[in-house]
Motif scaffolding. Structure first.
Motif, PDB file in Angstrom:
ATOM      1  N   PHE A 164     -14.902   4.011   7.201  1.00 21.58           N
ATOM      2  CA  PHE A 164     -16.030   3.668   6.341  1.00 21.58           C
ATOM      3  C   PHE A 164     -15.669   3.841   4.865  1.00 21.58           C
ATOM      4  CE2 PHE A 164     -19.727   5.382   3.983  1.00 21.58           C
ATOM      5  CZ  PHE A 164     -20.553   4.260   4.012  1.00 21.58           C
ATOM      6  N   TYR A 165     -15.126   5.005   4.517  1.00 21.59           N
ATOM      7  CA  TYR A 165     -14.744   5.245   3.116  1.00 21.59           C
ATOM      8  C   TYR A 165     -13.610   4.319   2.688  1.00 21.59           C
ATOM      9  CZ  TYR A 165     -17.566   9.495   3.498  1.00 21.59           C
ATOM     10  OH  TYR A 165     -18.603  10.376   3.683  1.00 21.59           O
ATOM     11  N   SER A 166     -12.703   4.035   3.589  1.00 21.74           N
ATOM     12  CA  SER A 166     -11.615   3.109   3.286  1.00 21.74           C
ATOM     13  C   SER A 166     -12.155   1.721   2.982  1.00 21.74           C
ATOM     14  CB  SER A 166     -10.642   3.055   4.471  1.00 21.74           C
ATOM     15  OG  SER A 166      -9.601   2.135   4.235  1.00 21.74           O
ATOM     16  N   GLY A 167     -13.162   1.286   3.744  1.00 26.20           N
ATOM     17  CA  GLY A 167     -13.787  -0.004   3.479  1.00 26.20           C
ATOM     18  C   GLY A 167     -14.412  -0.057   2.095  1.00 26.20           C
ATOM     19  N   GLY A 168     -14.980   1.078   1.648  1.00 21.56           N
ATOM     20  CA  GLY A 168     -15.533   1.125   0.300  1.00 21.56           C
ATOM     21  C   GLY A 168     -14.480   0.942  -0.773  1.00 21.56           C
ATOM     22  N   LEU A 169     -13.342   1.609  -0.624  1.00 19.37           N
ATOM     23  CA  LEU A 169     -12.258   1.455  -1.600  1.00 19.37           C
ATOM     24  C   LEU A 169     -11.724   0.029  -1.622  1.00 19.37           C
ATOM     25  CD1 LEU A 169     -10.131   4.733  -1.275  1.00 19.37           C
ATOM     26  CD2 LEU A 169     -11.545   4.015  -3.205  1.00 19.37           C
ATOM     27  N   LEU A 170     -11.626  -0.593  -0.443  1.00 17.11           N
ATOM     28  CA  LEU A 170     -11.149  -1.972  -0.385  1.00 17.11           C
ATOM     29  C   LEU A 170     -12.119  -2.909  -1.094  1.00 17.11           C
ATOM     30  CD1 LEU A 170      -9.825  -2.153   3.291  1.00 17.11           C
ATOM     31  CD2 LEU A 170      -8.459  -2.145   1.200  1.00 17.11           C
ATOM     32  N   GLY A 171     -13.423  -2.654  -0.928  1.00 14.67           N
ATOM     33  CA  GLY A 171     -14.413  -3.476  -1.606  1.00 14.67           C
ATOM     34  C   GLY A 171     -14.326  -3.364  -3.117  1.00 14.67           C
ATOM     35  N   LEU A 172     -13.907  -2.207  -3.607  1.00 15.73           N
ATOM     36  CA  LEU A 172     -13.700  -2.008  -5.046  1.00 15.73           C
ATOM     37  C   LEU A 172     -12.345  -2.530  -5.504  1.00 15.73           C
ATOM     38  CD1 LEU A 172     -15.110   1.621  -5.441  1.00 15.73           C
ATOM     39  CD2 LEU A 172     -16.234  -0.515  -6.114  1.00 15.73           C
ATOM     40  N   GLN A 229      -6.866  -1.416  -3.331  1.00 13.87           N
ATOM     41  CA  GLN A 229      -5.954  -1.463  -2.195  1.00 13.87           C
ATOM     42  C   GLN A 229      -4.781  -0.517  -2.329  1.00 13.87           C
ATOM     43  OE1 GLN A 229      -7.498  -4.228  -3.212  1.00 13.87           O
ATOM     44  NE2 GLN A 229      -7.948  -5.594  -1.506  1.00 13.87           N
ATOM     45  N   VAL A 230      -4.290  -0.345  -3.555  1.00 13.21           N
ATOM     46  CA  VAL A 230      -3.150   0.557  -3.759  1.00 13.21           C
ATOM     47  C   VAL A 230      -3.521   1.972  -3.345  1.00 13.21           C
ATOM     48  CG1 VAL A 230      -1.600   1.555  -5.457  1.00 13.21           C
ATOM     49  CG2 VAL A 230      -2.186  -0.883  -5.595  1.00 13.21           C
ATOM     50  N   LYS A 231      -4.670   2.428  -3.821  1.00 17.96           N
ATOM     51  CA  LYS A 231      -5.127   3.776  -3.486  1.00 17.96           C
ATOM     52  C   LYS A 231      -5.428   3.906  -1.993  1.00 17.96           C
ATOM     53  CE  LYS A 231      -7.596   5.908  -6.480  1.00 17.96           C
ATOM     54  NZ  LYS A 231      -8.691   6.365  -7.375  1.00 17.96           N
ATOM     55  N   THR A 232      -6.061   2.869  -1.427  1.00 19.06           N
ATOM     56  CA  THR A 232      -6.389   2.901   0.005  1.00 19.06           C
ATOM     57  C   THR A 232      -5.137   3.065   0.848  1.00 19.06           C
ATOM     58  OG1 THR A 232      -8.264   1.430  -0.419  1.00 19.06           O
ATOM     59  CG2 THR A 232      -7.577   1.693   1.867  1.00 19.06           C
ATOM     60  N   ASN A 233      -4.114   2.304   0.510  1.00 17.08           N
ATOM     61  CA  ASN A 233      -2.877   2.379   1.287  1.00 17.08           C
ATOM     62  C   ASN A 233      -2.122   3.679   1.034  1.00 17.08           C
ATOM     63  OD1 ASN A 233      -2.331  -0.260   2.865  1.00 17.08           O
ATOM     64  ND2 ASN A 233      -3.136  -0.966   0.909  1.00 17.08           N
ATOM     65  N   PHE A 234      -2.288   4.252  -0.141  1.00 20.05           N
ATOM     66  CA  PHE A 234      -1.707   5.571  -0.404  1.00 20.05           C
ATOM     67  C   PHE A 234      -2.268   6.603   0.577  1.00 20.05           C
ATOM     68  CE2 PHE A 234      -2.209   9.716  -2.455  1.00 20.05           C
ATOM     69  CZ  PHE A 234      -0.888  10.035  -2.738  1.00 20.05           C
ATOM     70  N   TYR A 235      -3.581   6.584   0.744  1.00 21.42           N
ATOM     71  CA  TYR A 235      -4.197   7.517   1.687  1.00 21.42           C
ATOM     72  C   TYR A 235      -3.812   7.177   3.128  1.00 21.42           C
ATOM     73  CZ  TYR A 235      -7.074   9.684  -1.895  1.00 21.42           C
ATOM     74  OH  TYR A 235      -7.496  10.383  -2.999  1.00 21.42           O
ATOM     75  N   GLN A 236      -3.726   5.899   3.439  1.00 20.43           N
ATOM     76  CA  GLN A 236      -3.377   5.496   4.796  1.00 20.43           C
ATOM     77  C   GLN A 236      -1.971   5.959   5.167  1.00 20.43           C
ATOM     78  OE1 GLN A 236      -5.560   4.027   6.900  1.00 20.43           O
ATOM     79  NE2 GLN A 236      -4.039   4.258   8.509  1.00 20.43           N
TER      80      GLN A 236
END
Length: 497
Positions: free
Chosen positions: A136-144, A147-154
């Motif tokens: 859910f939180y990852s989807g929020g970051l992608l919507g903003l 992607q760089v930050k999302t993939n860092f956490y992933q």
């Protein structure tokens, strides 16, 4: 957008590499029977994903919109977060309470007692619940468009959850320790990504969770979220039913062999997803501003690239199936058992991969009706088909039904999405150029490479290099035949010069 696509490729590439690195180690230190139980827990996680109820996609879509205010986005986030906490709790409770039933009545065990498996399921119930919240939180970051930050956490989650656990099981080769480590890792990164999203959206972080649900926000988004929920339920049946039936009718080892082939085939989804995920905010933005022609142009240019990439890899997977599994696991016996599934499953996953871009186009327009119609219709085939095919033909029967359904539904889905949004010539521009030609060219080139005898036999490194050369040659030849230099530049830039 190029930066986001690159970030998504890195994230997906890491997910792919981690599969190749860690699954053989799980098998080595825990045993194949334990890996089969791990496969079963992944199946449960896939089923429980339907509880997402479309809220992750809804949050991502709302954040990407240009026609609503920032304050509205914050209100939407707080309402959906409060709703999602209920979903997380429900997921944990369901798996926890059903653990004894699943262990005793559903799966066919060889090396473990049902009481032991029930304990494993109770542990992973928390892991599955927080995986949903993390998504859910990852989807929020992608919507903003973070992607760089999302993939860092992933990637960080993958290293901690799936990588460092190897060091643990070397000294404590027990499944309960394995699952406990993964659960703690997921909870930790869920909290970290929550704080990061709040900082980007609100400007400050909070260790608390929202508990306020605004009914007006739910009513506003229910149409889209409800459609996404129905899509998720249908998708769970269509993508998990084969494994559910295998688990019920066959042994857990059969599920393990099947899952090995499925794990390799995930590379095809990993190829398409970074492009489609990066393009969703772009599609949403263009359509919300009425730039339909520009959105269609971006779609057509990126679709041909996805088709060439997917079919080049799929063809070499099929013709080098045994070699790939042997290179991966180092176990010829496993390769002999799993090789028959890889060509069929890889074709199935290719169809799923090619459907990701038109799916994102539909989501950008809030259009979910077609997914639900096709999904419900396909259940008329899959529900009886899986049981019949698996009963009489084993796991290969399940794989064949899965493949047939994916081919048919993808062709139908692309037809109607094109008719509604893209408006290209379906025969020449879509079916011929994006499906038939790339498939045939890749198949011919990969087949010819598979018939060339290796100079060094029974060498995993040399075999991997040769398959890599064959795949690269297939890709280059497909690009040379299907794409001009001018078009290739546009594909790389993902915009019209």
């Amino acid at each position: 957008m190029k930066k986001n696509i690159i970030a998504n490729f890195i994230g997906r590439f890491w997910a792919l590499i981690s599969n190749f690195l860690f699954i053989p180690l799980y098998i080595k230190f825990l045993g194949f029977e334990s890996y089969s139980i791990i496969s079963f827990t992944l199946l449960i996680a896939g089923i429980m994903a339907v509880l997402d109820a479309g809220l992750s996609a809804t949050l991502s879509r709302e954040f990407a919109r240009k026609d609503i205010t920032h304050v509205e986005k914050i209100r939407t986030f707080k309402t959906l977060e409060a709703s999602y906490l209920l979903i997380t709790f429900t997921s944990i409770l369901l798996v926890f309470l059903l653990s004894n039933f699943l262990a005793e009545k559903w799966i066919n065990l060889d090396g473990y007692q049902s009481s032991e498996v029930a304990v494993f399921l109770k542990i992973i119930s928390f892991d599955i619940g927080f995986q949903l919240l993390y998504r859910f939180y990852s989807g929020g970051l992608l919507g903003l468009e973070k992607q760089v930050k999302t993939n860092f956490y992933q990637i960080g989650l993958g290293i901690l959850r799936n990588g460092l656990v190897v060091l643990i099981i070397i000294f404590y080769p027990r499944l309960d320790v394995f699952f406990l480590w993964q659960t703690i890792s997921t909870i930790l990164f869920t909290l970290l990504i929550k704080l990061s999203l709040e900082k980007d959206l609100i400007g400050k972080v909070s260790i608390g969770f929202s508990t306020k649900i605004e009914k007006v926000i739910l009513r506003k988004n229910w149409g889209f979220a409800g459609g996404m929920l129905l899509i998720a339920i249908i998708a769970a049946f269509n993508t998990q039913m084969d494994k559910i039936v295998i688990t019920k009718l066959l042994s857990l080892k059969s599920l393990g062999y099947y899952t090995l082939a499925l794990s390799i085939s995930q590379v095809l989804i990993a190829i398409a997803n970074p492009i489609s995920i990066a393009l969703l905010p772009k599609f949403t933005s263009e359509y919300s501003q009425g730039n339909n022609e520009k959105a269609s142009l971006i779609f057509n240019k990126s679709s041909i690239l996805v088709s060439i990439l997917v079919f080049a890899v799929m063809a070499n997977m099929s013709f080098f199936a045994k070699d790939l599994i042997w290179i991966w696991t180092g176990n010829l016996a496993l390769a002999d058992e799993a090789k028959i599934y890889l060509p069929v499953i890889s074709l199935s996953m290719s169809m799923l991969a090619l459907a990701t871009l038109p799916y994102q186009l539909a989501i950008a327009n809030g259009y979910t009706k077609l997914n639900n119609i096709l999904g419900i219709s396909s259940l008329l085939i899959t529900i009886p088909g899986y049981f019949f095919a698996t009963k009489y033909y084993g796991a290969m029967g399940a794989a064949s039904v899965f493949c047939g359904v994916q081919i048919i539904t993808t062709f139908i889905y692309v037809f109607f999405i094109n008719k509604k949004f893209i408006k290209s010539n379906i025969i020449t521009d879509i079916y011929w150029k994006q499906f038939i030609l790339p498939f045939c060219i890749a198949g011919i080139v990969a087949f010819l490479f598979s018939k060339i005898p290796l100079l060094v036999d029974n060498n995993r490194i040399f075999s991997l290099i040769w398959i890599g050369i064959a795949t690269f040659a297939t890709l280059m030849i497909s690009l040379f035949v299907l794409v001009s230099i001018k078009e290739l530049k546009q594909l790389v830039n993902l915009k019209k010069k």
